[in-house]
Design a protein around this motif. Structure first.
Motif, PDB file in Angstrom:
ATOM      1  N   GLY A  67      13.502  38.992  60.847  1.00 26.64           N
ATOM      2  CA  GLY A  67      12.828  38.145  61.844  1.00 26.64           C
ATOM      3  C   GLY A  67      12.282  37.506  60.626  1.00 26.64           C
ATOM      4  O   GLY A  67      11.236  36.481  61.456  1.00 26.64           O
ATOM      5  N   GLY A  68      11.765  37.669  59.802  1.00 32.24           N
ATOM      6  CA  GLY A  68      10.626  37.433  59.185  1.00 32.24           C
ATOM      7  C   GLY A  68      10.794  35.796  58.283  1.00 32.24           C
ATOM      8  O   GLY A  68      12.408  36.140  58.665  1.00 32.24           O
ATOM      9  N   GLN A  69      10.425  35.557  56.925  1.00 36.13           N
ATOM     10  CA  GLN A  69      10.696  34.856  56.452  1.00 36.13           C
ATOM     11  C   GLN A  69      10.665  34.747  54.712  1.00 36.13           C
ATOM     12  O   GLN A  69       9.551  35.345  54.636  1.00 36.13           O
ATOM     13  CB  GLN A  69      11.144  33.113  57.209  1.00 36.13           C
ATOM     14  N   ALA A  70      11.031  34.718  53.976  1.00 32.82           N
ATOM     15  CA  ALA A  70      10.615  34.406  52.585  1.00 32.82           C
ATOM     16  C   ALA A  70      11.026  32.608  52.241  1.00 32.82           C
ATOM     17  O   ALA A  70      11.330  31.972  51.972  1.00 32.82           O
ATOM     18  CB  ALA A  70      11.873  35.333  52.049  1.00 32.82           C
ATOM     19  N   PHE A  71       9.780  32.723  51.596  1.00 31.57           N
ATOM     20  CA  PHE A  71       9.785  30.979  50.613  1.00 31.57           C
ATOM     21  C   PHE A  71       9.415  31.053  49.686  1.00 31.57           C
ATOM     22  O   PHE A  71       8.073  31.664  48.809  1.00 31.57           O
ATOM     23  CB  PHE A  71       8.424  30.312  51.949  1.00 31.57           C
ATOM     24  N   THR A  72       9.366  30.078  48.277  1.00 28.62           N
ATOM     25  CA  THR A  72       8.951  29.845  47.063  1.00 28.62           C
ATOM     26  C   THR A  72       7.764  29.498  46.375  1.00 28.62           C
ATOM     27  O   THR A  72       7.256  29.087  46.120  1.00 28.62           O
ATOM     28  CB  THR A  72      10.311  30.054  46.743  1.00 28.62           C
ATOM     29  N   GLY A  73       7.195  28.058  48.155  1.00 31.99           N
ATOM     30  CA  GLY A  73       6.413  27.720  48.477  1.00 31.99           C
ATOM     31  C   GLY A  73       6.906  26.338  47.397  1.00 31.99           C
ATOM     32  O   GLY A  73       6.337  25.035  47.996  1.00 31.99           O
ATOM     33  N   LYS A  74       8.194  26.059  47.835  1.00 35.54           N
ATOM     34  CA  LYS A  74       9.481  25.026  47.206  1.00 35.54           C
ATOM     35  C   LYS A  74      10.584  25.131  48.334  1.00 35.54           C
ATOM     36  O   LYS A  74      10.363  23.939  48.930  1.00 35.54           O
ATOM     37  CB  LYS A  74       9.644  24.600  46.682  1.00 35.54           C
ATOM     38  N   LYS A  75      11.228  25.856  48.413  1.00 35.06           N
ATOM     39  CA  LYS A  75      11.878  25.938  48.934  1.00 35.06           C
ATOM     40  C   LYS A  75      12.183  27.660  50.260  1.00 35.06           C
ATOM     41  O   LYS A  75      11.621  28.521  49.460  1.00 35.06           O
ATOM     42  CB  LYS A  75      13.266  25.819  48.318  1.00 35.06           C
ATOM     43  N   ARG A  76      13.162  27.599  50.658  1.00 32.51           N
ATOM     44  CA  ARG A  76      13.461  28.911  51.261  1.00 32.51           C
ATOM     45  C   ARG A  76      13.909  30.214  49.937  1.00 32.51           C
ATOM     46  O   ARG A  76      14.732  29.559  49.689  1.00 32.51           O
ATOM     47  CB  ARG A  76      14.896  28.753  52.131  1.00 32.51           C
ATOM     48  N   ALA A  77      13.077  31.119  50.209  1.00 31.94           N
ATOM     49  CA  ALA A  77      13.983  31.044  49.039  1.00 31.94           C
ATOM     50  C   ALA A  77      14.905  32.127  48.734  1.00 31.94           C
ATOM     51  O   ALA A  77      15.931  32.142  47.692  1.00 31.94           O
ATOM     52  CB  ALA A  77      12.925  33.359  49.110  1.00 31.94           C
ATOM     53  N   ASP A  94      17.839  29.840  49.404  1.00 33.34           N
ATOM     54  CA  ASP A  94      18.249  28.681  49.062  1.00 33.34           C
ATOM     55  C   ASP A  94      18.418  28.720  46.971  1.00 33.34           C
ATOM     56  O   ASP A  94      19.157  27.763  47.024  1.00 33.34           O
ATOM     57  CB  ASP A  94      17.914  27.634  49.855  1.00 33.34           C
ATOM     58  N   LEU A  95      17.811  29.879  46.562  1.00 33.31           N
ATOM     59  CA  LEU A  95      17.614  29.367  45.262  1.00 33.31           C
ATOM     60  C   LEU A  95      18.468  29.348  44.767  1.00 33.31           C
ATOM     61  O   LEU A  95      19.556  30.460  45.030  1.00 33.31           O
ATOM     62  CB  LEU A  95      16.520  30.854  44.269  1.00 33.31           C
ATOM     63  N   VAL A  96      18.844  29.262  43.550  1.00 30.35           N
ATOM     64  CA  VAL A  96      20.303  29.122  42.500  1.00 30.35           C
ATOM     65  C   VAL A  96      19.791  29.158  40.911  1.00 30.35           C
ATOM     66  O   VAL A  96      19.458  28.801  40.566  1.00 30.35           O
ATOM     67  CB  VAL A  96      21.182  27.546  42.306  1.00 30.35           C
ATOM     68  N   PRO A  97      19.780  30.660  41.278  1.00 32.37           N
ATOM     69  CA  PRO A  97      18.680  31.330  39.668  1.00 32.37           C
ATOM     70  C   PRO A  97      20.104  30.537  38.639  1.00 32.37           C
ATOM     71  O   PRO A  97      21.212  31.215  38.544  1.00 32.37           O
ATOM     72  CB  PRO A  97      18.956  33.208  39.838  1.00 32.37           C
ATOM     73  N   LYS A  98      19.264  30.392  37.575  1.00 34.14           N
ATOM     74  CA  LYS A  98      20.316  29.988  36.157  1.00 34.14           C
ATOM     75  C   LYS A  98      20.205  31.096  35.317  1.00 34.14           C
ATOM     76  O   LYS A  98      20.896  30.881  34.618  1.00 34.14           O
ATOM     77  CB  LYS A  98      19.257  28.700  35.688  1.00 34.14           C
ATOM     78  N   LYS A  99      19.305  31.560  35.235  1.00 37.71           N
ATOM     79  CA  LYS A  99      19.490  32.887  34.301  1.00 37.71           C
ATOM     80  C   LYS A  99      19.055  34.237  35.305  1.00 37.71           C
ATOM     81  O   LYS A  99      18.834  33.917  36.330  1.00 37.71           O
ATOM     82  CB  LYS A  99      18.629  33.095  33.273  1.00 37.71           C
TER      83      LYS A  99
END
Ligand code: FBP
Length: 407
Positions: free
Chosen positions: A362-372, A374-379
């Motif tokens: 019920g909490g949330q996680a944010f990167t400073g720019k978007k919902r964590a 939703d990140l798509v890692p390149k490495k």
């Protein structure tokens, strides 16, 4: 006639003789440290007599500071001085400079002076590793670079406790001789104690682990006896008791003072140095206190110090940051900063799993720019800043970032 007792009583190990013995172990030594220390001892004797004369607080703060600054400068062994009483550092004029930098609180616990409760002087000593012009960087160093530390307690007796990196030794002032005599050689703190020392008046503002730890001290769940609370409100007195009897002294962070109250350079570091030398430990809530690198001379830090096993217990409670956040709410953040523009934590195996759990809870996680999530890692070992925890707390951060973006 008890010759042995007389021999012991007459074999006066004064602090000067003790330090000279220590110095003789270093053939290259020129006696600079002994001269420096004898000037600190002079300052302590002055304050001790002024305290016994019952000088009033305001005057004594200023007097003690003056005496220590003048004694340290006239020793010809110092280059930079930092005092709790002076806003700026003192840079000694070149003709009187020496290889040491001294950080000190001339009269700690001064709010206790007028009621005659024990107070003290705290000091820490660094060496200057260069012969160029001294700068503030010569004192904004980690505590693990200190070469000596100590305190002098003005109470029922006047006692100077010192470490030069080879154990902790206590010297009691014999007023009739005007000499500090070795009375407590090689002090070792018990591994575990039955005393906890904290200002519980701040309890309503404490974070989860601090609240939980103090709760455990009062209502132990493992069948061990409850700890006794002892708090003088004068760090030297509270730490001195902790050193001799064991247990834990803590001045944690809280909502009102997020960095705690005690100053890193001339309160936290010297006491942490002594605690480690006596077999105990000192922890900030996040790391070993002596590994801190202060950015400002009057910087504050939370501190938990004392018996090894007691501090281990609070470390176990504190380190589980995300677990704590999940249980008690609040926010866990590891933002980007100049040194690590992508933060420290790894997306795939640190950020994502914790973000997944936090959202499920019920909490949330944010990167400073978007919902964590939703990140798509390149490495595979990619890093990302992260703010996770209670929904509303993270919303607050998101609003701040959004506002910044719109500016
Ligand atoms: P000062 O630097 O103002 O003397 O404050 C330091 C101190 O008195 C410590 O000696 C003591 O441990 C602490 O503050 C007590 O603070 P509190 O009154 O908030 O418990």
């Amino acid at each position: 006639m008890d010759h042995e007792a007389d021999a012991y009583r007459t074999d006066l190990m004064t602090i000067t003789r003790f330090v000279l013995n220590e110095q003789s172990k270093y053939p290259e030594s020129r006696g600079d440290f002994t001269i420096l220390l004898s000037n600190i001892v002079l300052g302590c004797k002055f304050v001790c007599s002024a305290v016994n004369k019952g000088e009033e607080q305001k005057k004594l703060d200023v007097l003690s500071n003056d005496v220590f600054v003048k004694a340290l400068v006239s020793s010809g062994r110092t280059s930079v001085l930092v005092s709790e009483e002076d806003e700026e550092a003192t840079f000694v004029e070149s003709s009187k400079r020496g290889k040491y930098c001294v950080v000190f609180d001339p009269l700690d616990g001064s709010s206790n002076i007028d009621c005659g409760v024990s107070i003290g002087t705290i000091f820490g000593i660094y060496t200057m590793e260069h012969s160029d012009e001294p700068t503030i960087e010569d004192v904004l160093k980690p505590g693990n670079e200190m070469v000596a530390a100590g305190y002098c307690m003005y109470g029922s007796s006047c006692m100077l406790v010192l470490s030069t990196g080879t154990g902790v030794h206590g010297f009691t002032l014999d007023p009739s001789l005007g000499e500090f005599i070795l009375t407590h050689p090689d002090i070792k703190i018990p591994n575990k104690g039955n005393i906890y020392s904290v200002n519980e008046g701040n309890a309503q503002n404490w974070d989860g682990p601090t609240t939980k730890y103090v709760e455990r001290c009062k209502y132990p769940k493992d069948g061990s006896p409850a700890k006794s609370l002892r708090y003088v409100g004068s760090m030297v007195a509270d730490v001195h008791r902790t050193l001799l009897y064991g247990g834990i002294f803590l001045y944690p962070a809280d909502k009102k003072s997020p960095n705690g109250k005690l100053r890193v350079l001339y309160e936290v570091f010297p006491m942490a140095f002594l605690m480690e030398q006596a077999g105990g430990q000192a922890f900030t809530g996040k790391k070993r206190a002596l590994d801190l690198v202060p950015k400002k001379i009057h910087e504050r830090s939370p501190i938990f110090l004392g018996s090894y096993d007691d501090v281990e217990e609070i470390k176990a409670l504190m380190v589980a940051d995300v677990h704590r956040t999940l249980l008690y709410g609040g926010i866990f953040l590891y933002p980007a900063d100049k040194k690590s523009p992508n933060g420290k934590l790894r997306v795939l195996y640190e950020v994502f799993p914790m973000a997944f759990l936090m959202e499920q809870a019920g909490g949330q996680a944010f990167t400073g720019k978007k919902r964590a999530l939703d990140l798509v890692p390149k490495k595979i070992h990619e890093r990302s800043p992260i703010f996770l925890g209670s929904y509303d707390d993270v919303e607050e951060i998101k609003a701040l970032y959004a506002a910044e973006e719109n500016n």
